[in-house]
Write an enzyme that holds these catalytic residues in place. Structure first.
Site, mmCIF file in Angstrom:
data_model
loop_
_atom_site.group_PDB
_atom_site.id
_atom_site.type_symbol
_atom_site.label_atom_id
_atom_site.label_comp_id
_atom_site.label_asym_id
_atom_site.label_seq_id
_atom_site.Cartn_x
_atom_site.Cartn_y
_atom_site.Cartn_z
ATOM 1 N N ASP A 157 1.336 -1.461 -0.340
ATOM 2 C CA ASP A 157 0.170 -0.182 0.259
ATOM 3 C C ASP A 157 0.997 1.072 -0.256
ATOM 4 O OD1 ASP A 157 -2.221 -1.628 0.283
ATOM 5 O OD2 ASP A 157 -2.676 -1.021 1.282
ATOM 6 N N MET A 158 1.704 0.983 -0.930
ATOM 7 C CA MET A 158 2.322 2.537 -1.307
ATOM 8 C C MET A 158 2.225 3.199 -2.491
ATOM 9 S SD MET A 158 5.633 1.295 0.688
ATOM 10 C CE MET A 158 6.259 1.222 2.513
ATOM 11 N N PHE A 170 3.111 2.206 -7.871
ATOM 12 C CA PHE A 170 2.138 1.259 -7.195
ATOM 13 C C PHE A 170 2.466 0.570 -6.097
ATOM 14 C CE2 PHE A 170 -1.656 3.850 -9.419
ATOM 15 C CZ PHE A 170 -0.890 4.821 -8.407
ATOM 16 N N GLU A 171 2.829 -0.340 -5.490
ATOM 17 C CA GLU A 171 2.451 -0.746 -4.440
ATOM 18 C C GLU A 171 1.108 -1.240 -3.567
ATOM 19 O OE1 GLU A 171 5.059 -3.285 -4.312
ATOM 20 O OE2 GLU A 171 7.060 -2.076 -4.531
ATOM 21 N N ILE A 172 0.795 -1.920 -4.889
ATOM 22 C CA ILE A 172 -1.166 -2.114 -4.347
ATOM 23 C C ILE A 172 -0.327 -3.529 -3.588
ATOM 24 C CG2 ILE A 172 -3.120 -3.366 -5.369
ATOM 25 C CD1 ILE A 172 -1.656 -1.928 -7.923
#
Length: 522
Positions: A358-359, A421-423
């Site tokens: 989340d990043m 995006f780190e999803i």
């Protein structure tokens, strides 16, 4: 209970024992058993180990040693994927390593094996694994169908070959992209003087990050399926070229999808020409191989390491093909050192999707130095992070430094505004590399508005993010790095209001330390 938590508790008692005596505080102070206390490991089981790190130099030491360090950080702790032998190696290298979580073994039947991936049929679009995730051939059949169904909007482009195919292995794949726009005679041509700005999205560069391929699939369908009935989508496609590479590492994805009930969490490509490696140790980490500050941080020179950067910069055919495509799509607008900005009128935006944590990340990743366009990049990252409820920052700020990445390369060499995006979360039923397929709806609902925002920013990214205006009324006091905070303390920091879920140690920064939860803008 860790020494740190115990010390915080004792300090809190000394500072405010009467406050802790209230029922609310007493209830909060009763912590659930901490998974970090687990130390026993079983052979044959895959774990995530929590590894405390004392400063950035120690983090780089961990990465150089070739451990599978995840894109996850909580406070001063990094996380390593591995088995019982990994824990022993960590201890031997002088690192503490406590079990943070145990990875369950997902159950799926692998897709049918093929002697060749040269051709595919229309029915391949339905080929899935692990409850619904599309295979490489399903993704490519999807691109073909979209182009056939929407010839006025979509064009499929073959821009290279995977390592296997380039080396005569018929299991290898072409590298494919799709260009989506309301087409005119000049659109979707590989030339740098295109009349429309370009937004470039790619996924599954790290093969095991299977959520990201689904996000690309849904993004493609969102665009072509809503052109006729959604004014926002129509305006975007009338004015912007959207390029999507749904599978940046098809050989690696094939390794993941073909191993059924004993999945190999393949990160790298399938290059077997370096070292005597087996299993997921084969290959080169494509996101450490690009020739931008190659080899300076966050990678390993050991061929069997998960972050092996390759024998030299840009050694991998997948990366050279991507770079060739980028240089045909974007003019070179930046020349100079790390602090030299791209001109304010630079067009275009590149976004690479990874998982998890989340990043929203942006250059520079190789070191904790700021780009010449930091204000605009940081502002856009903040906007997108707020849409998704994510954290944002440069990798050295909220994760760790790592060189040779794709977003550093596109910004460094071309001046293109670039993001990662780190999803997905690190834990829970929708956490990790292999969330159940049903989690994708929730991910997509968060990611979709951020992708629309990023695509619209391609016309003028260095105009910065949206003007946030005056912050709402906020009575929270500013966070102080030297202060110890009690549970449920409320502070303001970096444009947001935060509430502590437990004792926050001095230096536990909101937005970085997991003890803080964001409650809104401030």
């Amino acid at each position: 209970m860790t020494k740190r938590t115990l010390f915080a508790l004792l300090a809190a008692l000394a500072l405010g024992g009467a406050l802790l005596a209230t029922p609310e505080r007493t209830g909060t102070a009763t912590a659930a058993p901490d998974s970090r206390a687990m130390t026993g490991t079983t052979e044959g089981t895959t774990y995530v180990f929590r590894v405390p790190i004392d400063g950035p130099d120690r983090a780089q030491d961990l990465l150089r040693r070739g451990f599978d360090v995840l894109e996850q950080r909580q406070g001063d702790d990094l996380f390593v994927l591995g088995d019982a032998a990994t824990q022993r190696k960590l201890h031997s290298a002088g690192f503490q390593a406590e079990v943070d979580s145990v990875l369950p073994e997902p159950q799926w039947e692998p897709p049918r094996k093929r002697d060749s991936n040269e051709t595919r049929g229309a029915s391949d679009i339905d080929e899935t694994y692990y409850g619904g995730y599309p295979t490489v051939n399903a993704h490519y059949a999807h691109l073909d169908k979209v182009a056939a169904d929407h010839p006025d909007l979509a064009t499929v482009v073959t821009y290279g070959q995977s390592w296997r195919k380039a080396n005569g292995d018929r299991r290898g794949y072409d590298l494919k992209a799709i260009c989506i726009t309301k087409r005119t005679g000049e659109d979707c041509q590989q030339r740098t003087d295109a009349p429309k700005p370009r937004f470039f999205l790619m996924s599954q560069v790290h093969a095991r990050e299977i959520t990201t391929g689904v996000m690309s699939w849904r993004w493609i369908d969102h665009l072509v399926g809503n052109y006729a009935g959604n004014a926002e989508v129509k305006s975007l496609l009338d004015t912007t070229e959207i390029w999507v590479v749904p599978i940046g590492n098809p050989d690696g994805v094939d390794i993941v999808q073909q191993n059924g009930n004993s999945p190999l969490l393949q990160r790298k490509n399938a290059n077997t020409s370096n070292g005597n490696c087996t299993g997921t140790q084969i290959g080169i980490d494509l996101n450490r191989n690009n020739g931008s500050h190659w080899g300076e941080s966050g990678s390993s020179s050991y061929p069997c390491a998960e972050t092996y950067r390759g024998p030299h910069a840009d050694s991998e055919v997948e990366n050279r093909a991507l770079q060739s495509l980028w240089t045909k799509l974007y003019p070179d607008r930046r020349d100079g050192g790390p602090s030299v900005p791209a001109p304010a009128d630079t067009k275009g935006l590149m976004l690479s999707m990874h998982s998890y944590s989340d990043m929203v990340l942006f250059p520079w990743a190789y070191a904790n130095v700021r780009t010449g366009n930091d204000s605009s990049l940081r502002s856009m990252a903040r906007d997108m992070a707020n849409m998704m409820g994510y954290r944002y920052g440069q990798p050295p700020e909220i994760l760790y430094a790592a060189s040779g990445g794709h977003d550093d390369w596109t910004y460094d060499k071309l001046g293109v505004a670039s993001f990662t995006f780190e999803i997905g979360p690190a834990s829970g039923s929708c956490g990790g590399f292999l969330p159940r397929y049903g989690c994708q709806d929730g991910f997509w609902n968060k990611v979709r508005p951020a992708l629309m925002y990023a695509a619209k920013k391609a016309k003028s990214p260095y105009g910065g993010g949206s003007d946030p205006g005056d912050p709402p009324d906020c009575s929270a006091t500013a966070w102080q790095s030297s202060q110890l905070y009690h549970p449920r303390s409320v502070v303001s920091h970096d444009g947001s209001e935060w509430r502590s879920t437990w004792y926050a140690w001095p230096g536990d920064e909101p937005g970085v330390a997991s003890v803080w939860e964001r409650t809104g803008p401030c």
